[in-house]
Design a protein around this motif. Sequence first.
Motif, mmCIF file in Angstrom:
data_model
loop_
_atom_site.group_PDB
_atom_site.id
_atom_site.type_symbol
_atom_site.label_atom_id
_atom_site.label_comp_id
_atom_site.label_asym_id
_atom_site.label_seq_id
_atom_site.Cartn_x
_atom_site.Cartn_y
_atom_site.Cartn_z
ATOM 1 N N THR A 144 0.826 -1.213 0.000
ATOM 2 C CA THR A 144 0.000 0.000 0.000
ATOM 3 C C THR A 144 0.859 1.261 0.000
ATOM 4 O OG1 THR A 144 -0.149 -0.072 2.414
ATOM 5 C CG2 THR A 144 -1.887 -1.183 1.187
ATOM 6 N N VAL A 145 1.970 1.241 0.727
ATOM 7 C CA VAL A 145 2.855 2.420 0.725
ATOM 8 C C VAL A 145 3.457 2.637 -0.657
ATOM 9 C CG1 VAL A 145 4.987 3.361 1.679
ATOM 10 C CG2 VAL A 145 3.329 2.251 3.184
ATOM 11 N N ARG B 183 2.110 1.875 -3.466
ATOM 12 C CA ARG B 183 1.040 2.417 -4.315
ATOM 13 C C ARG B 183 0.933 3.938 -4.131
ATOM 14 N NH1 ARG B 183 -2.490 -0.409 -2.434
ATOM 15 N NH2 ARG B 183 -2.509 -2.076 -4.011
ATOM 16 N N ILE B 184 1.045 4.404 -2.888
ATOM 17 C CA ILE B 184 0.982 5.845 -2.639
ATOM 18 C C ILE B 184 2.137 6.561 -3.326
ATOM 19 C CG2 ILE B 184 1.126 7.607 -0.835
ATOM 20 C CD1 ILE B 184 -0.286 5.648 1.038
ATOM 21 N N THR C 152 1.394 6.818 -7.083
ATOM 22 C CA THR C 152 0.402 7.863 -7.386
ATOM 23 C C THR C 152 1.002 9.254 -7.251
ATOM 24 O OG1 THR C 152 -0.381 7.749 -5.092
ATOM 25 C CG2 THR C 152 -1.546 6.407 -6.730
ATOM 26 N N MET D 165 -5.058 8.144 -6.006
ATOM 27 C CA MET D 165 -4.403 8.577 -4.777
ATOM 28 C C MET D 165 -5.324 8.373 -3.568
ATOM 29 S SD MET D 165 -2.047 9.882 -2.862
ATOM 30 C CE MET D 165 -0.800 10.639 -3.894
ATOM 31 N N ALA E 45 -5.537 4.744 -2.815
ATOM 32 C CA ALA E 45 -4.301 4.267 -2.193
ATOM 33 C C ALA E 45 -4.269 4.603 -0.707
ATOM 34 C CB ALA E 45 -3.090 4.862 -2.909
ATOM 35 N N LEU E 46 -4.658 5.822 -0.356
ATOM 36 C CA LEU E 46 -4.688 6.215 1.055
ATOM 37 C C LEU E 46 -5.707 5.381 1.841
ATOM 38 C CD1 LEU E 46 -4.442 10.104 0.645
ATOM 39 C CD2 LEU E 46 -2.640 8.529 1.404
ATOM 40 N N ALA F 25 -4.300 1.913 2.458
ATOM 41 C CA ALA F 25 -3.265 1.945 3.490
ATOM 42 C C ALA F 25 -3.877 2.012 4.881
ATOM 43 C CB ALA F 25 -2.329 3.137 3.263
#
Length: 553
Positions: free
Chosen positions: A23-24, A26-27, A30, A59, A62-63, A66
């Motif tokens: 997940t990090v 992915r951030i 983005t 974005m 993604a957040l 996470a």
Amino acid sequence: MAPWQPLSAASRETFWRSLQTFTVTRIVITLVLLVYLTYDARRGHMIGTAYAETCIAYMAAALLFAAIAQRWRHRFLLQLSSQVLVDIGAISLLYLAAGGARSGLGLLYLFPLAGAAILAPLVLALFSASLATLFMLAESTWRIFLSEDEPPLFQAGIMGAAFFAVVVVVSRLAARLIRQEELASRRGADLRVQQAVYRIVVDDVGDGILVVGSDGFVFSGNPAARRMLGLEADSLEAGDGGAGTGFRLADSAALEPVAQGFEAWLAAGAADAHVTIKRWQEQDGPVRGRLDQPVHLKLRFARVDTPNGAAERSVIFMQDVSAIENQAQQLKLASMGRLTASIAHEVRNPLSAIGHATSLLAEDLNGPAETRLLRIVGDNVARVNRMVEDILKLSRKVQPGGEPVHLKAFLEELKAEFTETHGLPGNMVWIGDAGDRTVRFDGLHLREVLVNLLGNAIRYASGKPASIRLFPVLDATGRVELHVQDDGPGITAEVRAHLFEPFYTTSSKGTGLGLYLARELCLNNAAMLDYEYRVDGPAGFDAPGRFVITFSI
């Protein structure tokens, strides 16, 4: 990849940490896409609103992913599948908005596909690769219907094949790593169980255990060892390699007997050693602790078999034999107590009759053979009578009384009487300076103890001037000690193990009660008699051992 359920707790925790890393990442991707959008806008390139809106929505997703992975650790495969599907959908929209294959964004598919290959079963990872490949092929086919000159259909096929290859290779590698981690986790759990069992056994066992290096450095020890030696707890909390608060056995004078026994075992493979640790107290220095009562220890040594001899380690097992000795002596005392009740009439009277008859026969028989036989009878009568007297003394012990004994005058008087009685040269017995020291000890009892010790010393001393020495010293706790030492050979380890046992003797003419009675008299006066095997003493007089009387304060 193997199913997720049979994995250990440690492996499942690794999966959740990997999902958080996913997940990090992915951030970060983005953020890079948004920076790329801003950079192109500043250069005057027109980017469609669909691209910008997709980046912003990606974005936000993604957040959200996470936060969910951080706070809600349930339904791992559901969370992973949702994230991979959103990734493929978002990347597909960006791929279309940026112009298709010519934009180069097709490489972004490798991110979700690699994550699925690592964290998901192979079927799910291959399904994700199929979705990405079908989308790229469909987009290229659609461009054919739009009558473009060179639709990148071949490029889309190559990218699809690469997706499947990456998924298969990464999934195989991940599965192998997962199996290795699971094996390591299980081995680690077994090792922790073994360590816990080992710690319980070592901490609860009655014997002391010291782990030492070849140079005598103590790395660790169990509570029993600390208790036997009187050490503070942090004195045995050293790390491997000599770091920490460990110490060397030779750093403490009190632990010198243990150090000497260990060195003798290293040098010649000596057998078990019996040593005495005296009272000691030290608050400053490398070895700190306090021992209020002397202890008698039996030492056993073992060498640790380390791989390739990387680190030489040995183990010293220490057994406190004081209680065992006391128990054995109490059993023998009980037997002697029953014997004492009838010894006067049942033994002494017949013994007196035998001795009287032997004297009468000696007046009438003058031949050499008869004289020799009568002498043998007389010697054995005297020996048995001496044993009877010693046994009767045990039943007549009384508590000490009277005035304190002034050592200087007492020792000088004892020396004069002893040398005269045994016809010794006046300079054979040397008395150390006692100053004005006084001790709490019954005078008659102390005389009997010292006469016994000096009588043993005569048998082994060389007869040279000052070959027998008596000298008082102060121990580490301020108690007065009286050392009795001769220049003869030291007592062997086998004899030292039974030195103060009743009826144990190495002499054909001894009863085996002399040293036992001497120790009992010392105990009756709140003192202690021990034998110390160490080479030091007055200047110019190095003998391998001495008897030590430690008086009470």
